[in-house]
Scaffold this active site. Structure first.
Site, PDB file in Angstrom:
ATOM      1  N   SER A 178      51.667  23.519  51.894  1.00  0.00           N
ATOM      2  CA  SER A 178      51.632  24.838  52.105  1.00  0.00           C
ATOM      3  C   SER A 178      53.111  25.284  52.336  1.00  0.00           C
ATOM      4  O   SER A 178      53.295  26.471  51.964  1.00  0.00           O
ATOM      5  CB  SER A 178      50.894  24.998  53.420  1.00  0.00           C
ATOM      6  OG  SER A 178      49.458  24.982  53.434  1.00  0.00           O
TER       7      SER A 178
ATOM      8  N   HIS B 106      53.869  26.160  57.442  1.00  0.00           N
ATOM      9  CA  HIS B 106      53.400  27.423  56.731  1.00  0.00           C
ATOM     10  C   HIS B 106      54.797  28.456  57.147  1.00  0.00           C
ATOM     11  O   HIS B 106      55.388  29.089  56.204  1.00  0.00           O
ATOM     12  CB  HIS B 106      52.120  28.213  57.238  1.00  0.00           C
ATOM     13  CG  HIS B 106      51.123  27.284  56.939  1.00  0.00           C
ATOM     14  ND1 HIS B 106      50.639  25.979  57.574  1.00  0.00           N
ATOM     15  CD2 HIS B 106      49.975  27.361  56.058  1.00  0.00           C
ATOM     16  CE1 HIS B 106      49.588  25.611  57.087  1.00  0.00           C
ATOM     17  NE2 HIS B 106      49.271  26.600  56.245  1.00  0.00           N
TER      18      HIS B 106
END
Length: 358
Positions: free
Chosen positions: A232, A297
């Protein structure tokens, strides 16, 4: 003479009159590119710096070759008006309109792109990292975080094993569940492959790897007790850079359904991020086995809206000529150095109770 107020701009009408007056002195293909520069400007004025960049050597060799190739003339009308294109030519045109905000850059890209080399980086890292390694070497495509064995591999990042430097990169090979793997694969291929077709493997791999490293380092600084799995960090760096460029160049982006596509991308990212946050704070079925962090993230997003925006803003223009590039690169290097020293000293000084090593 043409800019008495010294604003750095002249009107497109004056620019066209200059081209008509002195066009015979220019190479005809260079003249077509200058006309495309005038056609691409929707504000009715031409920036002097754009003209200087075009006439000087601030563009790469592929630009100059595309301009000078006598047998491949740049089209004098908008690409969307071109008819009789083959399937591959329509694909290249579609990628140009999905990625580049200026008509002149679209024409350069369309004229110079030869699919050599192909977008190998994103395809390779997807196939090798996500399928070949997980399925063949580990005999499983995904790792289930509900089982303590998910920590027992040499690739994911674990705070107890942070001295093993390769884990700051190789954690992208592991994914916590099929939905985690699926969303990352979809975003990586749908966004990463077109970006690599336009900007090349070097730029895209730099943004991707920078997001991956920033993701694991962000976890080691802000969520010190958690492991990390998934790609991610790199995926969010690419997607956030692309979306930020679309927003910054909204009027120039001519891609169809751009609002709908942005909404779908944001929904997918939000769903995956929300799942990661829920998983991090959800009680573990095996208390010694912590759930992975979601901070990777955020690290990827920060890289995307800083380094990524600058790198993907201009099509093959020299990054060394851009002040923002050096500013954001310096910030990134400072963060990496800070995180390295944090990992060396902070864990022992704070006397944290870390999860047991796998």
């Amino acid at each position: 003479q043409f800019d008495p107020d010294n604003t750095g701009y002249i009107s497109t009408e004056k620019f066209r009159s200059l081209l008509q007056r002195h066009g015979s002195e220019l190479d005809p293909h260079k003249l077509e590119v200058l006309l495309a520069l005038a056609d691409s400007n929707s504000e009715g004025r031409i920036c002097y710096q754009d003209f200087v960049n075009l006439m000087s050597n601030k563009r790469s060799n592929s630009f100059r070759q595309a301009i000078l190739q006598g047998n491949r003339r740049l089209c004098s009308k908008a690409l969307l008006e071109e008819t009789g294109l083959s399937l591959s030519q329509r694909l290249i045109r579609h990628v140009a309109y999905e990625t580049l905000p200026r008509e002149i850059d679209r024409k350069w890209y369309y004229d110079s792109y030869t699919c050599c080399p192909p977008p190998w980086f994103m395809i390779t890292i997807t196939i090798v990292a996500f399928f070949l390694y997980n399925g063949v070497v580990l005999d499983r495509f995904v790792l289930q975080v509900s089982h303590p064995l998910y920590l027992k591999n040499a690739l994911l990042y674990h705070p107890q094993l942070r001295a093993q430097a390769w884990r700051y990169l190789t954690y992208i090979f592991m994914h916590a569940g099929i939905e985690h793997l699926g969303l990352n694969v979809v975003l990586q291929l749908l966004v990463g492959v077109p970006l690599e077709m336009v900007h090349g493997a070097a730029r895209i791999s730099f943004v991707y790897v920078a997001g991956v490293v920033a993701g694991s380092l962000a976890v080691s600084v802000a969520d010190m007790r958690a492991p990390v799995v998934g790609s991610s960090g790199g995926v969010y760096a690419l997607v956030s850079a692309h979306l930020a460029n679309i927003v910054m160049n909204w009027s120039g982006m001519k891609c169809q359904f751009k609002l709908l596509r942005m909404a779908i991308a944001l929904i997918c990212m939000s769903f995956e991020f929300g799942r990661a946050v829920w998983l991090r704070f959800h009680p573990s079925a095996y208390p010694p086995c912590p759930h992975p962090s979601f901070m990777a993230h955020l690290g990827g997003v920060m890289v995307g809206i800083t380094l990524g925006v600058v790198i993907l803003r201009n099509y093959e223009q020299r990054l060394q000529d851009q002040t923002l590039w050096w500013i954001f690169l310096s910030i990134y290097v400072i963060f990496v150095l800070f995180a390295i020293f944090w990992n060396i000293f902070a864990y022992s000084l704070l006397d944290l109770k870390l999860p047991p090593p796998p």
